[in-house]
Design a protein around this motif. Structure first.
Motif, PDB file in Angstrom:
ATOM      1  N   ILE A 200     -35.103  19.049  19.684  1.00  0.00           N
ATOM      2  CA  ILE A 200     -35.400  19.045  21.227  1.00  0.00           C
ATOM      3  C   ILE A 200     -33.859  18.946  21.880  1.00  0.00           C
ATOM      4  O   ILE A 200     -33.687  19.714  22.998  1.00  0.00           O
ATOM      5  CB  ILE A 200     -35.915  17.692  21.465  1.00  0.00           C
ATOM      6  CG1 ILE A 200     -37.481  17.739  21.075  1.00  0.00           C
ATOM      7  CG2 ILE A 200     -35.759  17.352  22.808  1.00  0.00           C
ATOM      8  CD1 ILE A 200     -38.133  16.325  21.083  1.00  0.00           C
ATOM      9  N   LEU A 201     -33.019  18.451  21.558  1.00  0.00           N
ATOM     10  CA  LEU A 201     -31.599  18.353  22.104  1.00  0.00           C
ATOM     11  C   LEU A 201     -30.942  19.742  21.820  1.00  0.00           C
ATOM     12  O   LEU A 201     -30.119  20.105  22.699  1.00  0.00           O
ATOM     13  CB  LEU A 201     -30.744  17.254  21.428  1.00  0.00           C
ATOM     14  CG  LEU A 201     -31.087  15.905  21.837  1.00  0.00           C
ATOM     15  CD1 LEU A 201     -30.189  14.898  20.672  1.00  0.00           C
ATOM     16  CD2 LEU A 201     -30.740  15.602  23.248  1.00  0.00           C
ATOM     17  N   GLY A 203     -32.605  22.448  21.742  1.00  0.00           N
ATOM     18  CA  GLY A 203     -33.468  23.445  22.386  1.00  0.00           C
ATOM     19  C   GLY A 203     -34.224  24.365  21.503  1.00  0.00           C
ATOM     20  O   GLY A 203     -34.814  25.419  22.079  1.00  0.00           O
ATOM     21  N   GLU A 277     -39.483  12.263  23.370  1.00  0.00           N
ATOM     22  CA  GLU A 277     -39.054  13.236  24.532  1.00  0.00           C
ATOM     23  C   GLU A 277     -38.838  12.224  25.755  1.00  0.00           C
ATOM     24  O   GLU A 277     -37.702  12.646  26.493  1.00  0.00           O
ATOM     25  CB  GLU A 277     -40.515  14.191  25.091  1.00  0.00           C
ATOM     26  CG  GLU A 277     -40.697  15.057  24.221  1.00  0.00           C
ATOM     27  CD  GLU A 277     -42.066  15.804  24.538  1.00  0.00           C
ATOM     28  OE1 GLU A 277     -42.320  17.015  24.362  1.00  0.00           O
ATOM     29  OE2 GLU A 277     -42.997  15.011  25.304  1.00  0.00           O
ATOM     30  N   LEU A 280     -35.511  10.729  24.989  1.00  0.00           N
ATOM     31  CA  LEU A 280     -34.282  11.767  25.309  1.00  0.00           C
ATOM     32  C   LEU A 280     -34.256  12.329  26.683  1.00  0.00           C
ATOM     33  O   LEU A 280     -33.026  13.081  26.940  1.00  0.00           O
ATOM     34  CB  LEU A 280     -34.547  12.971  24.285  1.00  0.00           C
ATOM     35  CG  LEU A 280     -34.489  12.648  22.818  1.00  0.00           C
ATOM     36  CD1 LEU A 280     -34.670  14.045  22.060  1.00  0.00           C
ATOM     37  CD2 LEU A 280     -33.001  12.535  22.381  1.00  0.00           C
ATOM     38  N   GLY A 281     -35.208  12.212  27.446  1.00  0.00           N
ATOM     39  CA  GLY A 281     -35.169  12.889  28.587  1.00  0.00           C
ATOM     40  C   GLY A 281     -35.459  14.331  28.513  1.00  0.00           C
ATOM     41  O   GLY A 281     -35.055  15.005  29.697  1.00  0.00           O
ATOM     42  N   ARG A 282     -36.183  14.921  27.769  1.00  0.00           N
ATOM     43  CA  ARG A 282     -36.366  16.387  27.690  1.00  0.00           C
ATOM     44  C   ARG A 282     -37.763  16.520  26.765  1.00  0.00           C
ATOM     45  O   ARG A 282     -38.014  15.743  25.939  1.00  0.00           O
ATOM     46  CB  ARG A 282     -35.106  16.928  26.520  1.00  0.00           C
ATOM     47  CG  ARG A 282     -33.828  16.925  27.375  1.00  0.00           C
ATOM     48  CD  ARG A 282     -32.813  17.793  26.377  1.00  0.00           C
ATOM     49  NE  ARG A 282     -31.292  17.381  26.739  1.00  0.00           N
ATOM     50  CZ  ARG A 282     -30.299  18.173  26.274  1.00  0.00           C
ATOM     51  NH1 ARG A 282     -30.425  19.259  25.536  1.00  0.00           N
ATOM     52  NH2 ARG A 282     -29.067  17.859  26.923  1.00  0.00           N
ATOM     53  N   LYS A 283     -38.136  17.580  27.043  1.00  0.00           N
ATOM     54  CA  LYS A 283     -39.533  18.081  26.590  1.00  0.00           C
ATOM     55  C   LYS A 283     -39.234  18.904  25.258  1.00  0.00           C
ATOM     56  O   LYS A 283     -38.335  19.829  24.965  1.00  0.00           O
ATOM     57  CB  LYS A 283     -40.170  19.123  27.550  1.00  0.00           C
ATOM     58  CG  LYS A 283     -40.936  18.084  28.822  1.00  0.00           C
ATOM     59  CD  LYS A 283     -41.919  17.067  28.234  1.00  0.00           C
ATOM     60  CE  LYS A 283     -42.562  16.397  29.261  1.00  0.00           C
ATOM     61  NZ  LYS A 283     -43.528  15.373  28.821  1.00  0.00           N
TER      62      LYS A 283
END
Length: 348
Positions: A200-201, A203, A277, A280-283
C-alpha cells in the motif's frame, strides 16, 4: 527462572524473550538466523534483546543434536519455550524437507534434552493450521485434527503427538499452544499485515486470495506473549479424570495439555485490509485471486479452556493492534532509510 527460548530472533520469539527479561528471568536464546526472510530484521530484533544483561544468545540450528545437547549441559535450564520452526504454509509446497528437518528432527532433539535434564515445563508452539479440513467452528481443542491440508500443518500435528509420547514415557510436562494468526510490531515480512502495509505504501497491488472470502482469528502479539508466559508458569499436570475409553485430545493421563490461543473473534479479510488502509491513510489496489493450495477459508479459536487454566484470553481490538503495527512499521522503515542515507554520505 532460567528459560531457554528457541527461535528467539523470530517475531513471537523476540517478544516472548522481552516479556521474560522484563520480569527478571534469565533467558538463553537459540536461533539459526536462516534466510527464509530478511536476516537484518532478525538481527534488529536480537539487538532489542541484547540490551538486557540476563540475555545470552547462541546461533545454532536445532537439527544439530550435539550443539543442542551442549547448551543443556552448559546451562541449568528450568523451562523451555520452543518456538523455532520452519514457518509458512505456502513455502511448505516448495521446500518440504525443510519442515521435516526443523519441525520434526529439530523438535525431537529439544524433547530428548528436556527429558534428560528434567525440565520443569516445555511449552511448544503449535498452530491453528492443524485444524485443516475441519469446518465445525469455533475450533475446539477437543476436536480431532487428523486432516491437515498442508505439510506445515502436518508437522505441527506430528509435533503434538511426539510431545505426548515424551510426556507419557518420561513424565515430561508439556503444553502445546495453537497460535491463531499472530500480528503486531516486528512481525514477519511474509505475513499479510507486513505484505499489505508494504504494498500500500509503495503503490503496489496486494494479493487477496479466495476473492476476499476468508476469515482469520487475528491475535495481537502482546496477547500471545501474555498467554505463553502464563502457561509457562503453570506446568501441565495429569488429568485424573481422563477417560481412556473416550479420550479428549486436549488433555491426558500424562502431564500434557493443548490450548488454543486466539482472539476468539474471526475477522473478514476485507475488513482487515480496510483497517490497515485506515491506519495508513491510503487505499489498497487489490488483485483478487482464487484460493491457494494449503489455505483454509476460516479460523476461529474456542478459548474457554485457556481462560479456565490461566485466567486470560486475548482481547486486543483489531484497530488497536493494527494501529500499533502500522506505527512500528512506518518508524522502523524510516529509520532504515535514514541509516542508509548516513552510510551513503560516509562513502561520498
Amino acid at each position: 527462572m532460567k528459560v531457554l527460548v528457541t527461535g528467539c530472533a523470530g517475531f513471537i520469539g523476540m517478544h516472548t524473550c522481552l516479556r521474560l527479561l522484563t520480569r527478571g528471568d534469565d533467558v538463553i536464546g537459540l536461533d539459526n538466523l536462516n534466510d527464509y526472510y530478511d536476516v537484518r530484521l532478525k538481527e534488529d530484533r536480537l539487538a532489542q534483546l541484547r540490551q538486557f544483561g540476563k540475555f545470552s544468545f547462541d546461533k545454532l540450528d536445532i537439527t544439530d543434536q550435539a550443539s543442542v545437547a551442549a547448551i543443556f549441559e552448559r546451562e541449568n535450564i528450568e523451562g523451555v519455550i520452543h518456538l523455532a520452526a520452519q514457518a509458512g504454509v505456502r513455502y511448505s509446497l516448495k521446500n518440504p524437507l525443510a519442515y521435516i528437518q526443523s519441525n520434526l528432527v529439530g523438535f525431537t532433539n529439544i524433547l530428548e534434552e528436556c527429558r534428560h535434564h528434567q525440565i520443569k515445563h516445555l511449552v511448544f508452539a503449535s498452530s491453528s493450521s492443524v485444524y485443516g479440513a475441519n469446518t465445525a467452528i469455533p475450533f475446539s481443542v477437543s476436536q480431532n485434527v487428523d486432516h491437515p491440508v498442508s505439510l506445515y500443518a502436518a508437522t505441527k500435528k506430528a509435533g503434538e503427538l511426539i510431545a505426548h509420547s515424551y510426556s507419557h514415557l518420561y513424565s515430561l510436562p508439556v503444553t502445546c499452544l495453537r497460535f491463531f494468526t499472530v500480528y503486531g510490531p516486528w512481525g514477519r515480512p511474509d505475513m499479510s499485515p507486513y505484505l499489505f502495509a508494504s504494498a500500500i505504501l509503495e503503490g503496489r497491488s496486494i494479493d487477496v486470495f479466495n476473492h476476499g472470502k476468508m476469515q482469520r482469528d487475528f491475535t495481537y502479539i502482546g496477547d500471545i506473549v501474555e498467554g505463553v508466559v502464563r502457561v509457562l508458569d503453570r506446568p501441565a499436570r495429569p488429568n485424573a479424570s481422563f477417560d481412556t475409553a473416550a479420550p479428549d485430545p486436549s488433555t491426558s493421563y500424562a502431564p500434557y495439555r493443548v490450548y488454543n490461543i486466539g482472539n476468539h473473534q474471526p475477522v473478514e479479510l476485507m475488513t482487515f485490509i480496510e483497517t490497515i488502509e485506515n491506519a495508513l491513510g491510503r487505499k489498497a489496489v487489490k488483485n483478487m485471486l482464487p484460493m491457494q493450495p494449503g489455505d483454509v477459508v476460516a479460523t476461529y479459536a474456542e478459548t474457554s479452556e485457556l481462560r479456565e487454566a490461566i485466567g486470560f484470553t486475548p482481547s486486543t481490538p483489531l484497530h488497536v493492534g493494527v494501529g500499533k503495527f502500522v506505527d512500528w512499521y512506518v518508524a522502523y522503515h524510516e529509520s532504515k532509510k535514514l541509516n542508509l542515507l548516513s552510510r551513503n554520505k560516509l562513502h561520498d
